[in-house]
Design an enzyme around this catalytic site. Structure first.
Site, PDB file in Angstrom:
ATOM      1  CE1 TYR A  58     -25.410  27.001  16.879  1.00 57.24           C
ATOM      2  CE2 TYR A  58     -27.014  27.963  15.391  1.00 57.24           C
ATOM      3  CZ  TYR A  58     -26.010  27.058  15.639  1.00 57.24           C
ATOM      4  OH  TYR A  58     -25.613  26.197  14.662  1.00 57.24           O
ATOM      5  CD  GLU A  60     -21.116  27.140  18.455  1.00 61.34           C
ATOM      6  OE1 GLU A  60     -20.124  27.815  18.759  1.00 61.34           O
ATOM      7  OE2 GLU A  60     -21.350  26.736  17.310  1.00 61.34           O
ATOM      8  CG  ASP A 204     -23.577   2.137  23.622  1.00 63.46           C
ATOM      9  OD1 ASP A 204     -24.651   2.631  24.028  1.00 63.46           O
ATOM     10  OD2 ASP A 204     -23.215   2.170  22.425  1.00 63.46           O
ATOM     11  CB  THR A 230     -30.015   6.519  22.552  1.00 63.02           C
ATOM     12  OG1 THR A 230     -30.664   5.355  23.048  1.00 63.02           O
ATOM     13  CG2 THR A 230     -28.947   6.125  21.553  1.00 63.02           C
ATOM     14  CE  LYS A 233     -31.253   3.134  20.041  1.00 59.37           C
ATOM     15  NZ  LYS A 233     -29.968   2.464  19.761  1.00 59.37           N
ATOM     16  NE  ARG A 239     -34.115   9.059  16.798  1.00 56.92           N
ATOM     17  CZ  ARG A 239     -34.367   8.025  15.976  1.00 56.92           C
ATOM     18  NH1 ARG A 239     -35.617   7.644  15.769  1.00 56.92           N
ATOM     19  NH2 ARG A 239     -33.408   7.387  15.384  1.00 56.92           N
TER      20      ARG A 239
HETATM   21  C1  LIG Z   1     -28.879   2.848  19.007  1.00 54.07           C
HETATM   22  C2  LIG Z   1     -27.499   2.638  19.491  1.00 54.07           C
HETATM   23  C3  LIG Z   1     -26.495   3.597  19.278  1.00 54.07           C
HETATM   24  C4  LIG Z   1     -26.614   4.751  18.321  1.00 54.07           C
HETATM   25  O1  LIG Z   1     -27.619   5.574  18.467  1.00 54.07           O
HETATM   26  P1  LIG Z   1     -28.069   6.575  17.289  1.00 54.07           P
HETATM   27  O2  LIG Z   1     -28.899   7.531  18.057  1.00 54.07           O
HETATM   28  O3  LIG Z   1     -28.794   5.751  16.299  1.00 54.07           O
HETATM   29  O4  LIG Z   1     -26.834   7.197  16.729  1.00 54.07           O
HETATM   30  C5  LIG Z   1     -25.257   3.389  19.865  1.00 54.07           C
HETATM   31  N1  LIG Z   1     -25.019   2.299  20.600  1.00 54.07           N
HETATM   32  C6  LIG Z   1     -25.947   1.347  20.799  1.00 54.07           C
HETATM   33  C7  LIG Z   1     -25.603   0.165  21.622  1.00 54.07           C
HETATM   34  C8  LIG Z   1     -27.217   1.488  20.248  1.00 54.07           C
HETATM   35  O5  LIG Z   1     -28.118   0.535  20.432  1.00 54.07           O
END
Ligand SMILES: *Cc1c(COP(=O)(O)O)cnc(C)c1O
Length: 434
Positions: A58, A60, A204, A230, A233, A239
């Site tokens: 932990y 925090e 994003d 993220t 991807k 994750r």
């Molecule tokens: C995948 C994605 C997210 C969210 O990601 P999670 O890990 O599924 O919460 C946010 N913004 C965009 C543009 C994404 O493609």
């Protein structure tokens, strides 16, 4: 190596049920062509860190400012991850604690907005993300969301509309980026608009961060005030997510992530993010990123040759959005048939879709996971051929063709083992041929 399949004696003896399910998933990921553009294969090293003892800790707070003792190791892990993120993306500040992309985006709202404030993002059915102000998300419920889309003629972001809406509604934040955008995002143009209306620009880049660090997509660094991504991807990590910014916004973002939104960070994930960032900084990651895009381009051309209608007429990145209207069959049955035939995609709305989101006109597919297996552009015409055959078979209701293709796809897929699965794939290939 303990991370290869069928070598998890501890798990199998403690919990045979879940162990068997994980092995079944290993098999699925080896035998099928995984073409959901947000998915990938994390390396054995990334998975090792994810499953490490750091899951026990932990922490925090932030390095040097924790609410629990015993942070000698966890602090270092987080410092290394954040430093690698700053170096790789060329930014001054990195927060590596967000649990996932959605949470990272919520932290941005919490850092800079009050409920009721105006935010602007791309509409979900046009290619945006839920967290950019779509109605069913808290971001569309608690904030005043304004949404832009694409031009019907080009399928590309309508920057005139973005500017006009921004001037009319004066959003505090403008999101660029999304989940189903097959084209380069013009960060400079968005930055110009954001500046004109005194809004904060958030890029994003969840889908494309691997392409950015691989040098095949322009970087938002220097244009966007905040970059959200993220890590699982195209970046090919665990994750998780990161928020990147100038130091100017560091305090507000850090406070929003913790204690604003989250409790303790997932130190095991942080370690795995560090590993993924190390991998992404190696020269061969650039080759990987180039292969993703080369694959997608050839796949797009092959699909167009076969009469498929691609949103925006093609792709610049890892992602292809097919409008199946002209093929006379909707997205959902085709996605299901493709899965049966061993090709895994998702059904998706297309811009101006007359059908419902749960039964839309399109499918979305991508090449990041194929490229990780070493599947190159020369293989793409064959994959386009299978997609074409499956689409036709779906229209005819011809299940025999799907099952025939499934065998062909399996044989093909096993020739390209996912990282860490070489022996397993040879064994599986033999099993079939003897
Ligand atoms: C995948 C994605 C997210 C969210 O990601 P999670 O890990 O599924 O919460 C946010 N913004 C965009 C543009 C994404 O493609």
């Amino acid at each position: 190596m303990s991370d290869t399949p069928h070598e998890s004696p501890f798990l199998a003896s403690v919990d045979p049920e879940i162990s068997a399910l994980i092995e079944a998933e290993e098999l699925r990921e080896a035998e099928k062509l995984r073409m959901i553009p947000s998915e990938n294969y994390a390396s054995p090293a990334v998975r090792k860190a994810t499953g490490s003892v750091l899951t026990n800790k932990y922490s925090e707070g932030y390095p040097g400012r924790r609410y629990y003792e015993g942070q000698q190791i966890a602090d270092r892990v987080e410092e290394v991850a954040a430093e690698r993120a700053r170096d790789l993306f060329g930014v001054e500040h990195a927060n590596v604690q967000p649990y996932s992309g959605s949470t990272a985006n919520l932290a941005i709202y919490l850092a800079f907005l009050n409920p009721g404030d105006t935010v602007m993002g791309m509409s979900l059915p046009m290619g945006g993300h839920l967290t950019h102000g779509w109605g069913v998300s808290v971001t569309g419920k608690w904030f005043n969301a304004v949404r832009y889309g694409v031009k019907p003629e080009t399928g590309r972001v309508d920057l005139d509309e973005v500017r006009a809406l921004a001037k009319e509604h004066r959003p505090r934040i403008i999101f660029c980026g999304g989940t189903a955008i097959p084209r380069i995002i013009d960060f400079a143009a968005f930055a110009e608009i954001a500046e004109e209306v005194d809004a904060l620009l958030v890029a994003d880049v969840a889908h494309i961060s691997g392409l950015i660090v691989g040098g095949v997509h322009p970087s938002p660094a220097g244009y966007a005030s905040v970059i959200s991504t993220t890590t699982h991807k195209t970046l090919r990590g665990p994750r998780g997510a990161m928020l990147l910014s100038d130091v100017e916004y560091a305090g507000a973002l850090d406070r929003a992530v913790f204690p604003g939104l989250q409790g303790g960070p997932h130190d095991n994930t942080t370690a795995a993010i560090a590993v993924a960032l190390h991998e992404a900084s190696q020269p061969d990651f650039k080759d990987y990123a180039r292969r993703i895009v080369a694959d997608a381009k050839v796949l797009a051309e092959s699909l167009i040759e076969r009469g498929f209608d691609l949103v925006s007429g093609g792709t610049d990145n890892h992602l292809i959005l097919i409008d199946l209207t002209s093929k006379g069959v909707p997205g959902k049955p085709v996605a299901k048939a493709l899965d049966r035939a061993g090709i895994v995609v998702n059904y998706n709305t297309v811009p101006f879709d007359p059908r419902k989101p749960f039964d839309p006109s399109g499918i979305r597919l991508g090449t990041p996971a194929l490229a990780t297996r070493g599947i190159g552009p020369e293989e793409m015409p064959r994959i386009a051929g299978w997609i074409d055959e499956v689409t036709e078979a779906t229209r005819r209701g011809d299940e025999d063709t799907l099952d025939r293709i499934r065998g062909e796809v399996r044989e093909f897929a096993l020739e390209f083992p996912p990282p860490g699965f070489a022996e397993e794939c040879s064994r599986l290939a033999l099993e079939r041929s003897t």
